[in-house]
Scaffold this motif. Structure first.
Motif, mmCIF file in Angstrom:
data_model
loop_
_atom_site.group_PDB
_atom_site.id
_atom_site.type_symbol
_atom_site.label_atom_id
_atom_site.label_comp_id
_atom_site.label_asym_id
_atom_site.label_seq_id
_atom_site.Cartn_x
_atom_site.Cartn_y
_atom_site.Cartn_z
ATOM 1 N N GLY A 122 0.832 -1.196 0.000
ATOM 2 C CA GLY A 122 0.000 0.000 0.000
ATOM 3 C C GLY A 122 0.863 1.240 0.000
ATOM 4 N N GLY A 123 0.536 2.171 0.896
ATOM 5 C CA GLY A 123 1.160 3.493 0.898
ATOM 6 C C GLY A 123 2.683 3.490 0.943
ATOM 7 N N LEU A 124 3.242 2.647 1.807
ATOM 8 C CA LEU A 124 4.690 2.653 1.972
ATOM 9 C C LEU A 124 5.406 2.234 0.691
ATOM 10 C CD1 LEU A 124 6.769 1.320 4.890
ATOM 11 C CD2 LEU A 124 6.865 0.067 2.748
ATOM 12 N N LEU A 127 4.894 4.907 -2.057
ATOM 13 C CA LEU A 127 5.751 6.067 -1.801
ATOM 14 C C LEU A 127 7.156 5.821 -2.359
ATOM 15 C CD1 LEU A 127 5.741 8.870 -0.210
ATOM 16 C CD2 LEU A 127 7.070 7.620 1.504
ATOM 17 N N ASP A 277 -0.104 -4.880 5.813
ATOM 18 C CA ASP A 277 0.167 -3.453 5.779
ATOM 19 C C ASP A 277 -0.032 -2.932 7.189
ATOM 20 O OD1 ASP A 277 0.480 -1.180 3.632
ATOM 21 O OD2 ASP A 277 -0.930 -0.403 5.109
ATOM 22 N N ASN A 278 0.962 -2.225 7.705
ATOM 23 C CA ASN A 278 0.824 -1.681 9.052
ATOM 24 C C ASN A 278 0.588 -2.765 10.102
ATOM 25 O OD1 ASN A 278 0.960 1.165 9.899
ATOM 26 N ND2 ASN A 278 -0.220 1.516 8.037
ATOM 27 N N ASP A 325 11.180 2.555 6.586
ATOM 28 C CA ASP A 325 10.654 1.886 7.776
ATOM 29 C C ASP A 325 11.752 1.003 8.392
ATOM 30 O OD1 ASP A 325 7.267 1.534 8.409
ATOM 31 O OD2 ASP A 325 8.790 0.702 9.729
ATOM 32 N N HIS A 363 7.090 5.385 9.484
ATOM 33 C CA HIS A 363 5.816 5.532 8.770
ATOM 34 C C HIS A 363 4.596 5.259 9.629
ATOM 35 C CE1 HIS A 363 7.500 5.695 4.604
ATOM 36 N NE2 HIS A 363 8.477 4.996 5.167
ATOM 37 N N THR A 364 4.783 4.982 10.895
ATOM 38 C CA THR A 364 3.609 4.638 11.692
ATOM 39 C C THR A 364 3.877 4.742 13.190
ATOM 40 O OG1 THR A 364 1.869 2.999 12.024
ATOM 41 C CG2 THR A 364 4.101 2.158 11.870
ATOM 42 N N VAL A 441 6.579 11.380 8.246
ATOM 43 C CA VAL A 441 6.164 11.544 6.849
ATOM 44 C C VAL A 441 5.106 12.625 6.623
ATOM 45 C CG1 VAL A 441 6.894 9.264 6.061
ATOM 46 C CG2 VAL A 441 4.655 9.521 7.157
ATOM 47 N N LYS A 560 -8.419 3.064 9.502
ATOM 48 C CA LYS A 560 -8.824 3.864 8.344
ATOM 49 C C LYS A 560 -10.350 4.033 8.285
ATOM 50 C CE LYS A 560 -4.805 2.246 5.671
ATOM 51 N NZ LYS A 560 -4.038 3.450 5.309
ATOM 52 N N GLU A 658 -3.177 7.863 11.025
ATOM 53 C CA GLU A 658 -2.674 7.779 9.643
ATOM 54 C C GLU A 658 -1.462 8.691 9.558
ATOM 55 O OE1 GLU A 658 -2.325 5.884 7.005
ATOM 56 O OE2 GLU A 658 -4.429 5.993 6.379
ATOM 57 N N ALA A 659 -0.291 8.089 9.400
ATOM 58 C CA ALA A 659 0.934 8.892 9.465
ATOM 59 C C ALA A 659 0.885 10.050 8.465
ATOM 60 C CB ALA A 659 2.141 8.005 9.206
ATOM 61 N N SER A 660 0.528 9.740 7.233
ATOM 62 C CA SER A 660 0.426 10.797 6.228
ATOM 63 C C SER A 660 -0.779 10.567 5.329
ATOM 64 C CB SER A 660 1.700 10.840 5.361
ATOM 65 O OG SER A 660 1.481 11.575 4.185
ATOM 66 N N GLY A 661 -0.759 9.421 4.638
ATOM 67 C CA GLY A 661 -1.685 9.222 3.539
ATOM 68 C C GLY A 661 -1.059 9.833 2.295
ATOM 69 N N THR A 662 -1.302 9.198 1.147
ATOM 70 C CA THR A 662 -0.840 9.766 -0.126
ATOM 71 C C THR A 662 -1.970 9.722 -1.154
ATOM 72 O OG1 THR A 662 0.128 7.585 -0.555
ATOM 73 C CG2 THR A 662 1.638 9.336 0.110
HETATM 74 C C1 Z15 Z 1 2.371 1.437 5.219
HETATM 75 O O1 Z15 Z 1 1.800 1.411 4.016
HETATM 76 C C2 Z15 Z 1 2.467 2.618 5.943
HETATM 77 C C3 Z15 Z 1 3.091 2.611 7.155
HETATM 78 C C4 Z15 Z 1 3.628 1.435 7.663
HETATM 79 O O2 Z15 Z 1 4.246 1.429 8.845
HETATM 80 C C5 Z15 Z 1 3.529 0.259 6.929
HETATM 81 CL CL1 Z15 Z 1 4.206 -1.165 7.561
HETATM 82 C C6 Z15 Z 1 2.914 0.257 5.720
HETATM 83 C C7 Z15 Z 1 1.924 3.875 5.329
HETATM 84 C C8 Z15 Z 1 1.170 4.782 6.279
HETATM 85 O O3 Z15 Z 1 0.127 4.072 6.893
HETATM 86 C C9 Z15 Z 1 0.630 5.973 5.493
HETATM 87 O O4 Z15 Z 1 -0.021 6.885 6.341
HETATM 88 C C10 Z15 Z 1 1.757 6.682 4.765
HETATM 89 O O5 Z15 Z 1 1.252 7.670 3.889
HETATM 90 C C11 Z15 Z 1 2.566 5.695 3.944
HETATM 91 O O6 Z15 Z 1 3.002 4.622 4.747
HETATM 92 C C12 Z15 Z 1 3.784 6.339 3.324
HETATM 93 O O7 Z15 Z 1 4.516 7.053 4.254
#
Ligand code: Z15
Length: 820
Positions: A122-124, A127, A277-278, A325, A363-364, A441, A560, A658-662
């Motif tokens: 996913g997001g990570l 990115l 994810d996460n 990460d 990232h989290t 992030v 989410k 949510e650390a950032s979201g993209t």
């Molecule tokens: C993941 O996709 C993200 C964080 C993680 O710790 C893991 Cl393991 C996977 C995401 C964040 O949830 C999201 O908020 C952020 O935009 C993305 O990483 C990129 O930084």
């Protein structure tokens, strides 16, 4: 379309000949017998021929100039399809479109033949892909290092509304046309075994690792083509092969011979991407993946360093290693091991280098996502690394003792080793102690990293903690995926914006312009139609493009809060059927999300949304006002169709989680208005577009923390709010599962009796209100047009080019190299 160097060299006749040659010699088809897929493969190979040449030339020029570069280490690169995007970067989209037309083919159709390389969750992972694109676009020397998984993220289908996972053989039988194997870059990686002491020639007592077995790393390069320049950077993915099969369990039992004939082979190390994810699962094979990735990558970085004629002492001057990460954290003790055991540096000299090479991105804050490995697992698989981790921690504890003498509480809290039943290694702590820069992030997230996650570290290492707000590449996420909007924007502000996204602000002055509003809305309508056609063709559901397309696309996770969205839908369903005066503009709720295969509640939520969709899409009482579409198999290529078609962007995580979201950035860029909490990068999107052009609702971070502290009582909300009660209670009926009441009650149960850990009920009423505001404002098309235009105009900050410049200026300190 801007032209570039390669465009001038493009020879249509030569290119067509190359395609036909590959069709015959690489894929054994004649032009008469070839199907669409073979043609796509041949076109891909013909293009890869060009990019591989540029990749080698870029590699050569950067090595000659011997400049500082960054190595981006990530277990995931969610790159998506390469052909269309690379054509844009090469400036060859139109030319190749014309060339294949002369071969009787349609480029758009050919591009649809490509499978998504889904080498991320996913997001990570996405990115990391956007960052590689931006590094190449701005010519900051970089290599991306990842794993060559045989199977990427599973593909998803639904059976009776339930998620079914199917393995993703992304390379197909023929292989992926863009990748090239680099046998000369192979590495050997040790595993297991023991550490021995010996005396070297100088009479010094030394330690060395004697691995019990080795596996082979094979390098595959994917070309990251720089937009509008001549640079092509490698995304280097390691594939694990074994000289002989072995069995992990038996190996640990000392059954050497039995192990050779076990079911498990080292080839399994890069067999499949872990689909979490996460969330950290702590599996042995995952640690092996991580070490394999790090060992190959660090060895390759050193190979390049020495090949350019450098000394080990200059490593930190020339190389930065960014850890995406904690997943590649084991690279730190790996480099220390090589410096000490192989290059014979003393601890202090090794540490002086290592601690200036590595930087770490967090990232989290979710506790279940913070990696911890059991000491015994590491000691077994990587005994020398475990020794080195202990030594790092020992020295670190001395530092803590100096700062807070006699304070064992703080030591326990900061220690890399967590004491308990079984001792665990905290990878995030190891990273903060061993790197020269740590970043969050998004602004809010980075503040929380400082304030809540690592407050004492911030005191111990002032200046080490940074913020770099995430971004997305405007090439894929506007120019490529939204050609209609691209053309309109080009007409108004010229064609340079894909490399200078701040220029989009030049659109703001047209926000009130009636003619422009009409054209902007017409583009959106076309994009909605394109997606509606896709839904009709693939799911057999008819959508009305006059409805509001309300989109939530992201991994399925409780934090989410897809279930908050679902509760709102249930509230609309309830009101349409029970409130005679209730009216709403037609709305289509669009979901796409994969659930981790072991995440039961996430799967329950998917099932519930699918069941609700079945009912509402076919209920004549609703007068077509409410539709729900759960698009199966969410992936990059689907996002490319959904995002340009979105009116509303759902970014509704519990504040602080949510650390950032993209996805929030991609949707705003394409003119969707955000309904969102004050979380992650939503905060900064609001800052850019203005409070009038976004729909913010819900508890703030500190209100969330306070409510949790005071004890959140879900039943208080349930009893006080009749709409919430009606919506929740629908989950206990058989309204959506005729004859089977209770099939959806796990969600209700979790929210009411499970304590509602993500405060869904606390935010429900405010969320409903924000949606009512959206409904009212959408009906006034001039207002909506202004707001959607201003979203596109004002989100230039969220280009990943800007993120990369932040890393370059504040952390990596690189200079661009223009390839000739
Ligand atoms: C993941 O996709 C993200 C964080 C993680 O710790 C893991 Cl393991 C996977 C995401 C964040 O949830 C999201 O908020 C952020 O935009 C993305 O990483 C990129 O930084």
């Amino acid at each position: 379309m801007t032209t570039r160097g390669q465009t001038q060299q493009f020879d249509k006749a030569l290119f067509k000949a190359s395609v036909e040659k590959h069709l015959v010699t690489t894929y054994a088809k004649t032009p008469e017998t070839a199907d669409s897929r073979s043609w796509y493969l041949a076109v891909g190979k013909a293009l890869a021929e060009i990019s591989t040449g540029s990749l080698l030339e870029t590699e050569k020029q950067i090595a000659e100039q011997n400049v500082r570069s960054v190595n981006y280490l990530s277990l995931e690169f969610l790159i998506g399809r390469l052909t269309g995007n690379n054509l844009i970067s090469m400036g060859l989209y139109e030319e190749v479109s014309a060339a294949v037309e002369e071969l009787g083919l349609n480029l758009t159709d050919l591009l649809e033949e490509e499978r998504d390389p889904a080498l991320g969750n996913g997001g990570l992972g996405r990115l990391a892909a956007c960052f590689m694109d931006s590094l190449a676009a701005q010519e900051y020397p970089a290599v991306g290092y990842g794993l060559h998984y045989e199977y990427g993220l599973f593909s998803q289908s639904f059976e009776g509304g339930h998620q079914v996972e199917v393995p993703d053989a992304w390379r197909g039988i023929e292989g992926y046309p863009w990748e090239v194997v680099r046998p000369e870059l192979g590495q050997t990686v040790g595993l297991f075994g023991s550490v021995e002491t010996y005396t070297d020639k100088a009479g010094t007592s030394c330690r060395r690792w004697v691995p019990a077995m080795t596996v082979e790393g094979v390098a595959w390069d994917l070309p990251i083509v720089g937009y509008d320049n001549k640079s092509v950077y490698p995304l280097r993915l390691w594939e694990c092969r074994s000289p002989a099969p072995f069995n992990l369990a038996r190996f640990n039992d000392g059954d050497y011979v039995g192990a050779q004939y076990g079911q498990l082979e080292a080839g399994n190390v890069t067999k499949v991407l872990y689909p979490n994810d996460n969330h950290d699962q702590g599996k042995t094979l995952r640690l092996m993946q991580q070490y394999f990735h790090c060992a190959c990558s660090v060895a390759d970085i050193l190979r390049r360093h020495f090949a350019a004629g450098n000394k080990i002492e200059d490593l930190a001057k020339l190389e930065s290693i960014q850890l995406n990460d904690t997943h590649p954290t084991i690279a730190i003790p790996e480099l220390m091991r090589i410096l000490i055991d192989e290059h014979k540096l003393g601890w202090d000299a090794a540490w002086a280098i290592s601690s200036k090479v590595f930087a770490y991105t967090n990232h989290t804050l979710l506790p279940e996502a913070l990696e911890r490995w059991s000491e015994s697992l590491i000691a077994d698989m990587l005994p020398r690394h475990m020794e080195i981790i202990f030594e790092i921690n020992h020295r670190f504890m001395t530092l803590v003792e100096e700062k807070w003498p006699g304070n064992n509480e703080i030591k326990r809290k900061l220690s890399i080793i967590e004491e308990g039943q079984q001792r665990m290694v905290r990878m995030a702590n190891l990273c903060v102690v061993s790197t020269y820069a740590v970043n969050g992030v998004a602004a809010l997230h980075s503040e929380l990293v400082k304030r809540d996650l690592f407050p004492e570290f911030n005191e111990l290492f002032p200046g080490r903690l940074h913020n770099v707000t995430n971004g997305v590449t405007p090439r894929r996420w506007l120019k490529f995926c939204n050609p209609g909007l691209t053309e309109l924007v080009n007409e108004k502000i010229g064609t340079e914006w894909p490399a200078k996204l701040e220029q989009l602000s030049g659109l703001a002055k047209f926000a009130e312009d009636k003619k422009f509003q009409k054209r902007y809305l017409a583009v959106k309508k076309d994009n909605k139609q394109r997606f509606a056609d896709w839904v009709q063709d693939n799911m057999g559901i008819e959508l009305d493009t006059n409805a509001i397309f309300d989109v939530q696309i992201k991994r399925l996770h409780e934090y989410k809060r897809q279930h908050l969205n679902l509760l709102h839908i249930l509230s609309l369903y309830h009101r349409l059927l029970n409130e005679p005066t209730f009216d709403m503009h037609p709305r289509v709720f669009i979901f796409a999300a994969k659930a981790a295969p072991g995440y039961a509640l996430a799967k329950d939520i998917i099932f519930a949304i699918n069941k609700v969709a079945d009912k509402v899409n076919n209920d004549p009482r609703l007068g077509g006002k409410l539709k729900v579409v759960f698009v199966p198999d969410y992936r990059v290529s689907l996002a490319e169709i959904i995002i340009p078609a979105a009116d509303v962007s759902e970014q509704i995580s519990t504040a602080g989680l949510e650390a950032s979201g993209t996805g929030n950035m991609k949707l705003a860029l394409n003119g969707a208005l955000t309904i969102g909490t004050m979380d992650g990068a939503n905060v900064e999107i609001r800052e850019e577009v203005g409070d009038e052009n976004i729909f913010i609702f819900g508890l703030l971070v500190d209100e969330v923390l306070k409510q949790k502290e005071e004890g959140h009582d879900p039943y208080r909300y349930y009893h006080a709010d009749s709409l919430l009660r009606a919506s929740l209670d629908l989950l206990n009926t058989d309204e959506f599962t005729p004859g089977n009441p209770g099939q959806l009650s796990a969600i209700r149960q979790n929210l009411l009796d499970g304590g509602d850990p993500y405060l869904v009920l606390a935010d429900f009423a405010d969320y409903v209100k924000a949606h009512e505001k959206i409904d009212a404002e959408y009906r006034d098309q001039a207002t909506w047009a202004r707001k959607t235009i201003l979203n596109t105009a004002l989100v230039g900050k969220f280009s990943s080019d800007r993120s990369i410049r932040d890393y370059v200026n504040n952390i990596w300190k690189l200079k661009a190299v223009s390839v000739k």
